[in-house]
Scaffold this motif. Structure first.
Motif, mmCIF file in Angstrom:
data_model
loop_
_atom_site.group_PDB
_atom_site.id
_atom_site.type_symbol
_atom_site.label_atom_id
_atom_site.label_comp_id
_atom_site.label_asym_id
_atom_site.label_seq_id
_atom_site.Cartn_x
_atom_site.Cartn_y
_atom_site.Cartn_z
ATOM 1 N N LEU A 14 69.334 9.648 76.070
ATOM 2 C CA LEU A 14 68.610 9.149 77.240
ATOM 3 C C LEU A 14 69.472 9.260 78.494
ATOM 4 C CD1 LEU A 14 66.953 5.951 75.705
ATOM 5 C CD2 LEU A 14 65.729 7.921 76.616
ATOM 6 N N VAL A 15 70.736 8.894 78.372
ATOM 7 C CA VAL A 15 71.638 8.963 79.525
ATOM 8 C C VAL A 15 71.838 10.413 79.956
ATOM 9 C CG1 VAL A 15 73.995 8.512 80.323
ATOM 10 C CG2 VAL A 15 72.781 6.795 78.960
ATOM 11 N N LEU A 16 71.966 11.309 78.980
ATOM 12 C CA LEU A 16 72.111 12.733 79.314
ATOM 13 C C LEU A 16 70.887 13.233 80.071
ATOM 14 C CD1 LEU A 16 73.439 15.522 79.124
ATOM 15 C CD2 LEU A 16 72.420 15.767 76.843
ATOM 16 N N LEU A 17 69.696 12.876 79.587
ATOM 17 C CA LEU A 17 68.464 13.315 80.256
ATOM 18 C C LEU A 17 68.378 12.747 81.672
ATOM 19 C CD1 LEU A 17 66.017 12.958 77.235
ATOM 20 C CD2 LEU A 17 66.731 15.100 78.323
ATOM 21 N N LEU A 18 68.821 11.497 81.834
ATOM 22 C CA LEU A 18 68.852 10.900 83.175
ATOM 23 C C LEU A 18 69.795 11.683 84.087
ATOM 24 C CD1 LEU A 18 67.973 8.374 84.912
ATOM 25 C CD2 LEU A 18 70.130 7.347 84.168
ATOM 26 N N CYS A 19 70.941 12.082 83.549
ATOM 27 C CA CYS A 19 71.951 12.780 84.359
ATOM 28 C C CYS A 19 71.490 14.161 84.799
ATOM 29 C CB CYS A 19 73.262 12.891 83.573
ATOM 30 S SG CYS A 19 74.135 11.322 83.374
ATOM 31 N N VAL A 20 70.567 14.773 84.035
ATOM 32 C CA VAL A 20 70.088 16.101 84.438
ATOM 33 C C VAL A 20 68.818 16.011 85.268
ATOM 34 C CG1 VAL A 20 71.174 17.246 82.484
ATOM 35 C CG2 VAL A 20 68.794 16.493 82.284
ATOM 36 N N GLY A 21 68.438 14.774 85.658
ATOM 37 C CA GLY A 21 67.388 14.630 86.648
ATOM 38 C C GLY A 21 66.057 14.078 86.179
ATOM 39 N N ALA A 206 59.824 12.503 65.057
ATOM 40 C CA ALA A 206 60.636 11.906 63.996
ATOM 41 C C ALA A 206 61.936 11.386 64.600
ATOM 42 C CB ALA A 206 60.919 12.940 62.915
ATOM 43 N N GLY A 207 62.005 10.067 64.810
ATOM 44 C CA GLY A 207 63.190 9.489 65.411
ATOM 45 C C GLY A 207 64.429 9.577 64.540
ATOM 46 N N ARG A 208 64.238 9.835 63.234
ATOM 47 C CA ARG A 208 65.395 9.946 62.339
ATOM 48 C C ARG A 208 66.089 11.298 62.460
ATOM 49 N NH1 ARG A 208 62.632 7.348 56.872
ATOM 50 N NH2 ARG A 208 62.647 5.178 57.571
ATOM 51 N N VAL A 209 65.409 12.255 63.100
ATOM 52 C CA VAL A 209 66.031 13.568 63.309
ATOM 53 C C VAL A 209 67.007 13.458 64.484
ATOM 54 C CG1 VAL A 209 65.620 15.965 63.963
ATOM 55 C CG2 VAL A 209 64.018 14.789 62.433
ATOM 56 N N PRO A 210 68.282 13.767 64.277
ATOM 57 C CA PRO A 210 69.252 13.640 65.372
ATOM 58 C C PRO A 210 68.816 14.439 66.596
ATOM 59 C CG PRO A 210 70.381 14.017 63.285
ATOM 60 C CD PRO A 210 68.921 14.197 63.013
ATOM 61 N N HIS A 211 68.935 13.814 67.747
ATOM 62 C CA HIS A 211 68.641 14.438 69.044
ATOM 63 C C HIS A 211 67.189 14.908 69.162
ATOM 64 C CE1 HIS A 211 72.925 14.173 69.628
ATOM 65 N NE2 HIS A 211 73.158 14.978 68.610
ATOM 66 N N SER A 212 66.269 14.185 68.533
ATOM 67 C CA SER A 212 64.861 14.596 68.585
ATOM 68 C C SER A 212 64.327 14.556 70.015
ATOM 69 C CB SER A 212 64.001 13.726 67.664
ATOM 70 O OG SER A 212 64.085 12.361 68.028
ATOM 71 N N LEU A 213 64.847 13.654 70.847
ATOM 72 C CA LEU A 213 64.421 13.619 72.249
ATOM 73 C C LEU A 213 64.827 14.894 72.980
ATOM 74 C CD1 LEU A 213 65.117 9.995 73.552
ATOM 75 C CD2 LEU A 213 62.916 11.172 73.475
ATOM 76 N N LEU A 214 66.058 15.336 72.754
ATOM 77 C CA LEU A 214 66.521 16.559 73.407
ATOM 78 C C LEU A 214 65.736 17.764 72.911
ATOM 79 C CD1 LEU A 214 70.412 16.085 73.426
ATOM 80 C CD2 LEU A 214 68.739 15.419 75.150
ATOM 81 N N LEU A 215 65.465 17.792 71.620
ATOM 82 C CA LEU A 215 64.689 18.898 71.060
ATOM 83 C C LEU A 215 63.295 18.941 71.670
ATOM 84 C CD1 LEU A 215 65.697 18.575 67.296
ATOM 85 C CD2 LEU A 215 66.350 20.417 68.858
ATOM 86 N N GLU A 216 62.709 17.757 71.886
ATOM 87 C CA GLU A 216 61.351 17.674 72.438
ATOM 88 C C GLU A 216 61.307 18.148 73.885
ATOM 89 O OE1 GLU A 216 57.449 16.514 73.624
ATOM 90 O OE2 GLU A 216 58.323 17.067 71.712
ATOM 91 N N ILE A 217 62.282 17.731 74.664
ATOM 92 C CA ILE A 217 62.208 17.934 76.113
ATOM 93 C C ILE A 217 62.867 19.236 76.556
ATOM 94 C CG2 ILE A 217 63.006 16.995 78.330
ATOM 95 C CD1 ILE A 217 62.596 14.199 77.117
#
Length: 231
Positions: A14-21, A206-217
């Motif tokens: 989440l913090v990484l995504l915030l940092c990239v805008g 799938a929240g159990r998949v590491p970095h699923s947010l990054l993969l999605e976005i």
């Protein structure tokens, strides 16, 4: 979210995504923790149609675990099955005014799914439902639900039958055929409702998949189901 390592990974992403805008809003429930505290108090958790039955003691525990109700962001009303569900509520309206300056100043609002009605009575609101309504109210581009399953399955008994992309008409057809059931029903409902109110895509990941947010976005390789608008 039961895993400390996964919790830390999600927060870092989440913090990484915030940092990239990106501008992000985090909405959370606390089902396992609520259940744990109820059991410590000798109170068996109860559910009706996959929604928590919330008597007075349960509501106290929900508030203790989640806090919430800040700045009247969410106003609640009793759920349709209030006679059975007690202080389980649904979102009557959202006032996102409190969120805009937080987002503008580069912060991530963290919202608990507890809301009060017009008279100050507290209600336990399903976190997915709250997230969908908030997404619509702030004009979000994406709604992402992190959960403990892979996403929507074409065959509930076939773990390899993941539906990766589907539109509203397709998901309604699956629901009519009984392919959407159990805890997936409120998730799908809130996704469809948010799309109908202008959110562009809604994903169950799938929240159990590491970095699923990054993969999605940030990639084309999401780990779950994406629902898009269309009737």
């Amino acid at each position: 979210m039961k895993s400390a390592a996964l919790r830390s990974s999600v927060i870092n992403d989440l913090v990484l995504l915030l940092c990239v805008g990106l501008r992000l809003v985090l909405v959370h429930g606390g089902g396992p923790e609520i259940n744990s505290w109820l059991l410590r108090l000798g109170h068996e958790p109860q559910f009706h149609n996959r929604l928590r039955v919330t008597d007075a003691l349960t509501m106290e525990v929900v508030e203790m675990v989640l806090v919430g109700k800040d700045a009247r962001l969410l106003v609640a009303r009793p759920a349709p099955d209030a006679a059975v569900l007690g202080f389980a509520g649904e979102v009557a309206r959202v006032d996102p005014a409190i969120l805009h300056p937080i987002l503008a100043n580069g912060h991530i609002p963290v919202i608990a799914s507890v809301a009060a009605d017009e008279h100050g009575q507290s209600y336990n609101v399903n976190a997915d439902t709250a997230a969908g309504e908030i997404a619509a109210a702030v004009g979000a581009e994406k709604l992402i639900l992190l959960t403990d399953v892979a996403g929507i399955l074409e065959d509930r008994n076939g773990p390899n039958s993941l539906v990766k992309d589907i539109d509203i008409s397709g998901i309604r057809k699956m629901a009519a055929e009984g392919k959407v059931a159990g805890g997936m029903i409120p998730k799908v409902k809130c996704c469809v409702r948010s799309l109908a109110q202008g959110v562009r895509t809604a994903s169950i990941r799938a929240g159990r998949v590491p970095h699923s947010l990054l993969l999605e976005i940030m990639t084309d390789e999401g780990a779950g189901t994406m629902i898009t608008g269309g009737v």
